[in-house]
Motif scaffolding. Structure first.
Motif, short mmCIF file in Angstrom:
data_model
loop_
_atom_site.label_atom_id
_atom_site.label_comp_id
_atom_site.label_asym_id
_atom_site.label_seq_id
_atom_site.Cartn_x
_atom_site.Cartn_y
_atom_site.Cartn_z
N ARG A 15 15.10 8.49 9.19
CA ARG A 15 16.11 7.66 8.46
C ARG A 15 15.32 7.30 6.99
O ARG A 15 14.25 7.04 7.13
CB ARG A 15 16.59 6.55 9.05
CG ARG A 15 17.45 6.97 10.36
CD ARG A 15 17.79 5.59 11.20
NE ARG A 15 18.81 4.85 10.49
CZ ARG A 15 19.86 4.43 10.86
NH1 ARG A 15 20.24 4.67 12.41
NH2 ARG A 15 20.67 3.71 10.26
N SER A 16 16.04 7.08 5.99
CA SER A 16 15.53 6.67 4.88
C SER A 16 14.48 5.55 4.80
O SER A 16 13.39 5.47 4.35
CB SER A 16 16.42 6.69 3.73
OG SER A 16 17.32 5.71 3.96
N LEU A 24 24.35 6.19 4.70
CA LEU A 24 22.87 6.50 5.42
C LEU A 24 22.09 7.60 4.81
O LEU A 24 23.08 8.71 4.71
CB LEU A 24 23.06 6.41 6.95
CG LEU A 24 21.92 6.97 7.76
CD1 LEU A 24 21.03 5.80 7.85
CD2 LEU A 24 22.46 7.33 9.14
N GLN A 25 20.99 7.51 4.81
CA GLN A 25 20.33 8.64 4.17
C GLN A 25 19.08 9.13 5.12
O GLN A 25 18.40 8.27 5.65
CB GLN A 25 19.40 8.51 2.81
CG GLN A 25 20.28 7.88 1.68
CD GLN A 25 20.84 9.29 1.01
OE1 GLN A 25 20.53 10.43 0.96
NE2 GLN A 25 22.32 9.07 0.65
N VAL A 26 19.37 10.50 5.61
CA VAL A 26 18.35 10.77 6.43
C VAL A 26 17.61 12.04 5.84
O VAL A 26 18.05 12.98 5.29
CB VAL A 26 19.11 11.42 7.92
CG1 VAL A 26 18.07 12.24 8.76
CG2 VAL A 26 20.02 10.11 8.52
N ASP A 34 12.93 4.34 7.54
CA ASP A 34 11.80 4.90 8.38
C ASP A 34 10.84 5.73 7.39
O ASP A 34 9.36 5.48 7.64
CB ASP A 34 11.97 5.73 9.23
CG ASP A 34 12.85 4.78 10.57
OD1 ASP A 34 12.87 3.62 10.37
OD2 ASP A 34 13.70 5.59 11.34
N TRP A 91 20.84 10.11 15.26
CA TRP A 91 22.08 9.47 14.66
C TRP A 91 23.24 10.05 15.22
O TRP A 91 23.44 11.45 15.08
CB TRP A 91 22.22 9.17 13.22
CG TRP A 91 23.13 8.07 12.82
CD1 TRP A 91 22.95 6.77 12.60
CD2 TRP A 91 24.68 8.35 12.47
NE1 TRP A 91 24.19 6.26 12.20
CE2 TRP A 91 24.90 7.13 12.12
CE3 TRP A 91 25.37 9.44 12.48
CZ2 TRP A 91 26.30 7.17 11.77
CZ3 TRP A 91 26.96 9.30 12.06
CH2 TRP A 91 27.04 8.13 11.62
#
Length: 148
Positions: free
Chosen positions: A98-99, A73-75, A101, A28
């Protein structure tokens, strides 16, 4: 006496540039108002004009708050490093997902486990009978009756 003007790096920019990179490549990048990372000594947040630093990451979630109307967004990262400059942050993760995923990966693993031969073998009547006998023996053991 007039105060000295701030360096160009400290212009009044509303956000900063963020790159999240893993061994698989860039995950990202974009402009953010804030990013929160799991540092090795604890979680910390970074906003525009943050003091430069280089730190280690521990396993956890990187929270990204984009500058625009995008939702946060959470990664998930498994570790790595973070480089912070006044106008830019680079997260260099060993592994990053990514959350959404991560949720899909967990669901896929659970579905595969449910379809496995071992899981299918545990759904028959013999398994239920063995499990019931084991639970009865365990209950007796807890009451002080020796194991048969």
């Amino acid at each position: 006496m007039a105060s000295p003007s701030p360096p160009a790096a400290f212009d009044h920019a509303p956000g900063l540039s963020l790159q999240i990179i893993s061994l698989a490549g860039e995950l990202w990048s974009g402009e953010v108002r804030e990013v929160s990372v799991p540092g090795s000594e604890g979680r910390f947040g970074v906003m525009a004009r943050h003091a430069p630093l280089l730190g280690m990451l521990r396993e956890g979630m990187v929270s990204v708050y984009p500058l625009g109307a995008e939702p946060p967004l959470q990664v998930y990262v498994t570790g790595g490093y973070v480089e912070v400059q006044p106008g830019k942050v680079i997260v260099m993760a060993d592994l990053a997902l990514r959350s959404e995923d991560l949720d899909q990966a967990r669901a896929r693993v659970a579905a595969e486990a449910a379809r496995s031969p071992m899981a299918l073998a545990f759904t028959d009547e013999d398994y239920a009978r063995v499990h019931a006998e084991f639970m009865q023996q365990r209950a007796l053991q807890l009451r002080g009756v020796p194991w048969k």
